[in-house]
Design a protein around this motif. Sequence first.
Motif, PDB file in Angstrom:
ATOM      1  N   ASP A  21      12.438   8.982   8.925  1.00 22.59           N
ATOM      2  CA  ASP A  21      12.864   8.121  10.035  1.00 22.59           C
ATOM      3  C   ASP A  21      11.835   7.042  10.327  1.00 22.59           C
ATOM      4  O   ASP A  21      12.188   5.912  10.678  1.00 22.59           O
ATOM      5  N   ALA A  24      12.465   4.386   7.959  1.00 20.51           N
ATOM      6  CA  ALA A  24      13.660   3.617   8.316  1.00 20.51           C
ATOM      7  C   ALA A  24      13.353   2.631   9.444  1.00 20.51           C
ATOM      8  O   ALA A  24      13.775   1.461   9.395  1.00 20.51           O
ATOM      9  N   LEU A  25      12.628   3.076  10.456  1.00 25.20           N
ATOM     10  CA  LEU A  25      12.289   2.191  11.573  1.00 25.20           C
ATOM     11  C   LEU A  25      11.403   1.040  11.118  1.00 25.20           C
ATOM     12  O   LEU A  25      11.605  -0.115  11.503  1.00 25.20           O
ATOM     13  N   SER A  27      11.166  -0.234   8.158  1.00 24.71           N
ATOM     14  CA  SER A  27      11.932  -1.158   7.313  1.00 24.71           C
ATOM     15  C   SER A  27      12.802  -2.095   8.138  1.00 24.71           C
ATOM     16  O   SER A  27      13.174  -3.178   7.685  1.00 24.71           O
ATOM     17  N   GLN A  28      13.102  -1.680   9.390  1.00 25.12           N
ATOM     18  CA  GLN A  28      13.892  -2.512  10.308  1.00 25.12           C
ATOM     19  C   GLN A  28      13.007  -3.425  11.157  1.00 25.12           C
ATOM     20  O   GLN A  28      13.478  -4.125  12.045  1.00 25.12           O
ATOM     21  N   GLY A  29      11.698  -3.399  10.888  1.00 23.29           N
ATOM     22  CA  GLY A  29      10.780  -4.264  11.612  1.00 23.29           C
ATOM     23  C   GLY A  29      10.217  -3.668  12.890  1.00 23.29           C
ATOM     24  O   GLY A  29       9.555  -4.363  13.665  1.00 23.29           O
ATOM     25  N   GLU A  30      10.464  -2.365  13.123  1.00 26.77           N
ATOM     26  CA  GLU A  30       9.949  -1.700  14.323  1.00 26.77           C
ATOM     27  C   GLU A  30       8.492  -1.290  14.112  1.00 26.77           C
ATOM     28  O   GLU A  30       8.083  -0.955  12.992  1.00 26.77           O
ATOM     29  N   GLU A 151       1.349  -5.247   9.748  1.00 25.01           N
ATOM     30  CA  GLU A 151       2.406  -4.443   9.120  1.00 25.01           C
ATOM     31  C   GLU A 151       1.877  -3.156   8.499  1.00 25.01           C
ATOM     32  O   GLU A 151       2.396  -2.664   7.492  1.00 25.01           O
ATOM     33  N   LEU A 261      15.338   9.106  14.879  1.00 28.62           N
ATOM     34  CA  LEU A 261      16.450   8.193  15.154  1.00 28.62           C
ATOM     35  C   LEU A 261      17.400   8.783  16.186  1.00 28.62           C
ATOM     36  O   LEU A 261      17.859   8.083  17.102  1.00 28.62           O
ATOM     37  N   ASP A 265      18.109   7.557  20.066  1.00 28.62           N
ATOM     38  CA  ASP A 265      19.511   7.227  20.342  1.00 28.62           C
ATOM     39  C   ASP A 265      20.140   8.121  21.410  1.00 28.62           C
ATOM     40  O   ASP A 265      21.348   8.069  21.628  1.00 28.62           O
TER      41      ASP A 265
END
Length: 286
Positions: A21, A24-25, A27-30, A151, A261, A265
């Motif tokens: 996770d 994933a975060l 990779s989304q720019g978080e 980054e 995630l 959520d």
Amino acid sequence: MTTVLKIGGARAVDPAGALADVAALVSQGEDVVVVHGGSTAVDDTLEELGEEPTYVETPDGVVGRFTDERTMDVFEMVLPGKLNTDLTEALQNQGVNAVGLSGVDGQVLSGRRKSAVRVVEDGKKKIKRGDHSGKITDVNADLLETLLDGEYTPVVTVPMLGEEKSGGYTAVNADADRAAAAVAGALDATLVVLTDVPGVLEDPEDESTLIETADDPVGLELIEDAAEGFMTKKIMAAKEALSGGAEEVVVADANADEPVLSAVDGGGTHIAASALPDEEKEEAEA
């Protein structure tokens, strides 16, 4: 939004889903900062060395580790040594450019050392000396933000840098939940605390009694009344995070599908900054 993720060290906690996770975060720019403990691994190592870990009870009824000099040596070997390296390596394999840090590095986590603690033994209050622990009062947010801006994903663990009364510094133990709380507060982040239960339960034996939200002092009081054992410390850390500036704290199941995630959520127990009583908000602002 910045997310500070606390990964627990209980045997029942598998970090694999959480690390996926994080990838994933990112990779989304978080922005994500991972904070981890490892008390179970420390205890296992002590036992392999033929030594028994020591736990004490404070006058407030909180049970915690007593960190003597030998235990501190093991902490430094296990947490910033093996565990931090393993998590950083795992994130690299997920495509995350992770940087492992102990609290000593760049004074990421610092505060006063406590060489003696108040304990209760055989029903009597005593002072137990020779402790190597401390309370985090400062976080080098500039360093963490510099890494995030570049980054990189920081992976932070104790020990912290403890200031001696006589001057100088030494590496000392600190509670990992409270370390994560301090980082989340310093970064005005959302703190996600992953553990081996679905969240805070009104009945610890019944997962259907999950308390989903607390957005006012009444809700927070319900959570504090329900918290038992290890969860007591996590709620204490949650309050410290919120009073320090964190936007929200989520306590959730590390072994759920997509644990981070799903927690962000709406899964687990969500505690909002508005749940803090006014007097605690005023103390934090003072």
